[in-house]
Motif scaffolding. Structure first.
Motif, PDB file in Angstrom:
ATOM      1  N   ILE A  47       0.852  -1.182   0.000  1.00 21.04           N
ATOM      2  CA  ILE A  47       0.000   0.000   0.000  1.00 21.04           C
ATOM      3  C   ILE A  47       0.895   1.240   0.000  1.00 21.04           C
ATOM      4  CG2 ILE A  47      -0.215   0.156   2.519  1.00 21.04           C
ATOM      5  CD1 ILE A  47      -3.233   0.736   2.026  1.00 21.04           C
ATOM      6  N   ALA A  48       0.560   2.192  -0.824  1.00 25.46           N
ATOM      7  CA  ALA A  48       1.383   3.393  -0.961  1.00 25.46           C
ATOM      8  C   ALA A  48       0.874   4.502  -0.056  1.00 25.46           C
ATOM      9  CB  ALA A  48       1.365   3.859  -2.418  1.00 25.46           C
ATOM     10  N   VAL A  49       1.733   5.475   0.179  1.00 23.11           N
ATOM     11  CA  VAL A  49       1.342   6.649   0.956  1.00 23.11           C
ATOM     12  C   VAL A  49       0.172   7.323   0.250  1.00 23.11           C
ATOM     13  CG1 VAL A  49       2.089   8.929   1.724  1.00 23.11           C
ATOM     14  CG2 VAL A  49       3.644   6.973   1.926  1.00 23.11           C
ATOM     15  N   GLY A  50      -0.850   7.663   1.015  1.00 24.16           N
ATOM     16  CA  GLY A  50      -2.043   8.306   0.470  1.00 24.16           C
ATOM     17  C   GLY A  50      -3.152   7.349   0.107  1.00 24.16           C
ATOM     18  N   GLU A  51      -2.868   6.051   0.072  1.00 26.45           N
ATOM     19  CA  GLU A  51      -3.902   5.071  -0.269  1.00 26.45           C
ATOM     20  C   GLU A  51      -4.732   4.716   0.956  1.00 26.45           C
ATOM     21  OE1 GLU A  51      -3.261   1.785  -3.001  1.00 26.45           O
ATOM     22  OE2 GLU A  51      -1.191   2.504  -3.218  1.00 26.45           O
ATOM     23  N   GLN A  52      -5.987   4.450   0.707  1.00 25.01           N
ATOM     24  CA  GLN A  52      -6.919   4.097   1.769  1.00 25.01           C
ATOM     25  C   GLN A  52      -6.693   2.660   2.216  1.00 25.01           C
ATOM     26  OE1 GLN A  52     -10.954   5.052   0.818  1.00 25.01           O
ATOM     27  NE2 GLN A  52     -11.779   3.881   2.517  1.00 25.01           N
ATOM     28  N   VAL A  53      -6.796   2.442   3.514  1.00 26.07           N
ATOM     29  CA  VAL A  53      -6.664   1.107   4.089  1.00 26.07           C
ATOM     30  C   VAL A  53      -7.906   0.303   3.722  1.00 26.07           C
ATOM     31  CG1 VAL A  53      -6.511  -0.176   6.267  1.00 26.07           C
ATOM     32  CG2 VAL A  53      -5.285   1.989   5.997  1.00 26.07           C
ATOM     33  N   GLY A  54      -7.718  -0.970   3.384  1.00 27.44           N
ATOM     34  CA  GLY A  54      -8.835  -1.842   3.042  1.00 27.44           C
ATOM     35  C   GLY A  54      -9.677  -2.199   4.260  1.00 27.44           C
ATOM     36  N   GLU A  55     -10.811  -2.787   3.998  1.00 26.71           N
ATOM     37  CA  GLU A  55     -11.731  -3.199   5.072  1.00 26.71           C
ATOM     38  C   GLU A  55     -11.171  -4.417   5.809  1.00 26.71           C
ATOM     39  OE1 GLU A  55     -14.587  -2.091   6.323  1.00 26.71           O
ATOM     40  OE2 GLU A  55     -14.854  -0.412   4.942  1.00 26.71           O
ATOM     41  N   PHE A  56     -11.327  -4.408   7.130  1.00 27.02           N
ATOM     42  CA  PHE A  56     -11.041  -5.572   7.954  1.00 27.02           C
ATOM     43  C   PHE A  56     -11.741  -5.393   9.293  1.00 27.02           C
ATOM     44  CE2 PHE A  56      -7.798  -2.589   9.234  1.00 27.02           C
ATOM     45  CZ  PHE A  56      -7.619  -2.806  10.596  1.00 27.02           C
ATOM     46  N   ALA A  57     -12.056  -6.467   9.928  1.00 25.22           N
ATOM     47  CA  ALA A  57     -12.633  -6.466  11.281  1.00 25.22           C
ATOM     48  C   ALA A  57     -12.245  -7.792  11.913  1.00 25.22           C
ATOM     49  CB  ALA A  57     -14.143  -6.299  11.236  1.00 25.22           C
ATOM     50  N   VAL A  58     -11.374  -7.731  12.919  1.00 23.40           N
ATOM     51  CA  VAL A  58     -10.849  -8.941  13.551  1.00 23.40           C
ATOM     52  C   VAL A  58     -10.765  -8.743  15.061  1.00 23.40           C
ATOM     53  CG1 VAL A  58      -9.519  -9.692  11.534  1.00 23.40           C
ATOM     54  CG2 VAL A  58      -8.469  -8.171  13.195  1.00 23.40           C
ATOM     55  N   PRO A  59     -10.810  -9.831  15.808  1.00 19.92           N
ATOM     56  CA  PRO A  59     -10.647  -9.700  17.256  1.00 19.92           C
ATOM     57  C   PRO A  59      -9.163  -9.599  17.626  1.00 19.92           C
ATOM     58  CG  PRO A  59     -11.089 -11.977  16.681  1.00 19.92           C
ATOM     59  CD  PRO A  59     -11.167 -11.181  15.414  1.00 19.92           C
ATOM     60  N   THR A  60      -8.880  -8.826  18.663  1.00 18.23           N
ATOM     61  CA  THR A  60      -7.522  -8.765  19.198  1.00 18.23           C
ATOM     62  C   THR A  60      -7.321  -9.966  20.104  1.00 18.23           C
ATOM     63  OG1 THR A  60      -8.133  -7.503  21.157  1.00 18.23           O
ATOM     64  CG2 THR A  60      -7.574  -6.237  19.158  1.00 18.23           C
ATOM     65  N   VAL A  61      -6.110 -10.135  20.601  1.00 16.52           N
ATOM     66  CA  VAL A  61      -5.842 -11.249  21.515  1.00 16.52           C
ATOM     67  C   VAL A  61      -6.592 -11.073  22.831  1.00 16.52           C
ATOM     68  CG1 VAL A  61      -3.614 -11.841  20.506  1.00 16.52           C
ATOM     69  CG2 VAL A  61      -3.722 -10.170  22.367  1.00 16.52           C
ATOM     70  N   GLU A  62      -7.040  -9.848  23.121  1.00 14.89           N
ATOM     71  CA  GLU A  62      -7.804  -9.579  24.340  1.00 14.89           C
ATOM     72  C   GLU A  62      -9.315  -9.682  24.105  1.00 14.89           C
ATOM     73  OE1 GLU A  62      -5.967  -5.765  25.015  1.00 14.89           O
ATOM     74  OE2 GLU A  62      -4.767  -6.632  26.629  1.00 14.89           O
ATOM     75  N   PHE A 145      -3.803  -4.057   4.316  1.00 17.82           N
ATOM     76  CA  PHE A 145      -2.639  -3.197   4.130  1.00 17.82           C
ATOM     77  C   PHE A 145      -1.745  -3.662   2.978  1.00 17.82           C
ATOM     78  CE2 PHE A 145      -3.905  -2.143   8.427  1.00 17.82           C
ATOM     79  CZ  PHE A 145      -3.692  -0.780   8.473  1.00 17.82           C
ATOM     80  N   ARG A 146      -2.166  -4.728   2.295  1.00 18.48           N
ATOM     81  CA  ARG A 146      -1.434  -5.295   1.161  1.00 18.48           C
ATOM     82  C   ARG A 146       0.043  -5.574   1.509  1.00 18.48           C
ATOM     83  NH1 ARG A 146      -4.910  -1.577  -1.449  1.00 18.48           N
ATOM     84  NH2 ARG A 146      -3.362  -0.025  -1.934  1.00 18.48           N
ATOM     85  N   ILE A 147       0.251  -6.244   2.619  1.00 24.34           N
ATOM     86  CA  ILE A 147       1.594  -6.544   3.095  1.00 24.34           C
ATOM     87  C   ILE A 147       2.242  -7.573   2.179  1.00 24.34           C
ATOM     88  CG2 ILE A 147       2.935  -7.485   5.025  1.00 24.34           C
ATOM     89  CD1 ILE A 147       1.708  -4.666   5.443  1.00 24.34           C
ATOM     90  N   GLN A 148       3.469  -7.267   1.754  1.00 22.85           N
ATOM     91  CA  GLN A 148       4.197  -8.152   0.850  1.00 22.85           C
ATOM     92  C   GLN A 148       5.406  -8.797   1.503  1.00 22.85           C
ATOM     93  OE1 GLN A 148       5.072  -5.604  -2.466  1.00 22.85           O
ATOM     94  NE2 GLN A 148       2.978  -5.650  -3.208  1.00 22.85           N
ATOM     95  N   ALA A 149       5.911  -8.203   2.587  1.00 23.43           N
ATOM     96  CA  ALA A 149       7.081  -8.742   3.273  1.00 23.43           C
ATOM     97  C   ALA A 149       7.049  -8.298   4.728  1.00 23.43           C
ATOM     98  CB  ALA A 149       8.364  -8.260   2.602  1.00 23.43           C
ATOM     99  N   LEU A 150       7.769  -9.020   5.547  1.00 22.46           N
ATOM    100  CA  LEU A 150       7.824  -8.712   6.970  1.00 22.46           C
ATOM    101  C   LEU A 150       9.259  -8.413   7.370  1.00 22.46           C
ATOM    102  CD1 LEU A 150       5.501 -11.564   8.223  1.00 22.46           C
ATOM    103  CD2 LEU A 150       4.903  -9.167   7.953  1.00 22.46           C
ATOM    104  N   PRO A 151       9.473  -7.540   8.313  1.00 25.41           N
ATOM    105  CA  PRO A 151       8.510  -6.729   9.033  1.00 25.41           C
ATOM    106  C   PRO A 151       8.046  -5.536   8.191  1.00 25.41           C
ATOM    107  CG  PRO A 151      10.705  -6.155   9.758  1.00 25.41           C
ATOM    108  CD  PRO A 151      10.847  -7.293   8.776  1.00 25.41           C
ATOM    109  N   ASN A 169       4.730   4.744   4.860  1.00 25.18           N
ATOM    110  CA  ASN A 169       4.869   3.289   4.748  1.00 25.18           C
ATOM    111  C   ASN A 169       6.307   2.838   4.986  1.00 25.18           C
ATOM    112  OD1 ASN A 169       5.904   4.216   2.347  1.00 25.18           O
ATOM    113  ND2 ASN A 169       4.575   2.995   1.034  1.00 25.18           N
ATOM    114  N   ARG A 170       7.082   3.721   5.589  1.00 22.03           N
ATOM    115  CA  ARG A 170       8.461   3.417   5.985  1.00 22.03           C
ATOM    116  C   ARG A 170       8.778   4.151   7.281  1.00 22.03           C
ATOM    117  NH1 ARG A 170      13.279   2.484   1.991  1.00 22.03           N
ATOM    118  NH2 ARG A 170      12.586   0.416   1.570  1.00 22.03           N
ATOM    119  N   VAL A 171       8.120   3.796   8.341  1.00 23.10           N
ATOM    120  CA  VAL A 171       8.319   4.487   9.609  1.00 23.10           C
ATOM    121  C   VAL A 171       9.727   4.213  10.120  1.00 23.10           C
ATOM    122  CG1 VAL A 171       7.527   4.686  11.995  1.00 23.10           C
ATOM    123  CG2 VAL A 171       5.868   4.351  10.146  1.00 23.10           C
ATOM    124  N   ASP A 172      10.435   5.293  10.436  1.00 25.78           N
ATOM    125  CA  ASP A 172      11.794   5.191  10.981  1.00 25.78           C
ATOM    126  C   ASP A 172      11.686   4.995  12.490  1.00 25.78           C
ATOM    127  OD1 ASP A 172      14.443   5.340  11.675  1.00 25.78           O
ATOM    128  OD2 ASP A 172      14.733   7.408  10.978  1.00 25.78           O
TER     129      ASP A 172
END
Length: 180
Positions: A47-62, A145-151, A169-172
């Motif tokens: 996902i590039a800077v300025g692009e909208q995050v896709g839909e998701f709804a998931v439970p957290t570990v809590e 978030f269209r993740i292609q690699a980790l982290p 999309n590249r937080v220092d």
């Protein structure tokens, strides 16, 4: 004397050929540098800077539900996997950065990619500073978030219409987290 002139001409021609080859090598190196820099700017998050995050709804570990609609302010988002050496190296920096995030753990979303058993150590480290989701590699948060690699570490904030978009999309993680 004729032999000396022939040697000088030969050396001159050899120098000109060397110069031409050197210019060609420099040109190719510039092309390769440009290609490599383009590849390095293609982040692990597709996902590039300025692009909208896709839909998701998931439970957290809590057990709380987290989704795109819960990303209402500037939010740090990270994706890590225990089988990934760079993830293991970046996790402590992410935790430190997240601890300093304005808004606390409500402004941090971390996704541990893997099984519940394999991610237990990551979940334990992340839970005090983030809302944590455990999912498989093809899970809904990674897809949003269209993740292609980790982290992958991103910053998300609402746009003018209140929709969450990627602001970085590249937080220092080496610089301190500050309110914008």
């Amino acid at each position: 004397m004729a032999v000396l002139a022939a040697i000088v001409v030969f050396v001159g021609v050899l120098c000109v050929l060397d110069l031409i080859l050197t210019v060609g090598v420099i040109k190719r190196l510039r092309e390769h540098t440009e290609i490599l820099s383009r590849q390095n700017t293609m982040d692990s998050a597709g996902i590039a800077v300025g692009e909208q995050v896709g839909e998701f709804a998931v439970p957290t570990v809590e057990g709380d539900l987290v989704g795109r609609d819960s990303l209402t302010g500037e939010t740090l988002v990270g994706f890590f996997s225990p089988g990934c050496k760079p993830c293991q190296e970046r996790l402590p920096k992410f935790v430190e950065y997240a601890r300093a995030m304005p808004g606390g753990r409500d402004r941090v979303l971390a996704t541990a990619v893997g099984s519940a058993e394999s991610t237990a150590e990551f979940v334990a480290a992340l839970t005090p500073v983030a809302r944590v989701v455990v999912e498989t590699a093809d899970g809904p948060v990674g897809a949003a978030f269209r993740i292609q690699a980790l982290p992958s570490v991103l910053m998300v904030a609402p746009d003018g219409d209140g929709r969450p978009v990627v602001t970085d999309n590249r937080v220092d993680l080496n610089r301190p987290a500050v309110a914008v």
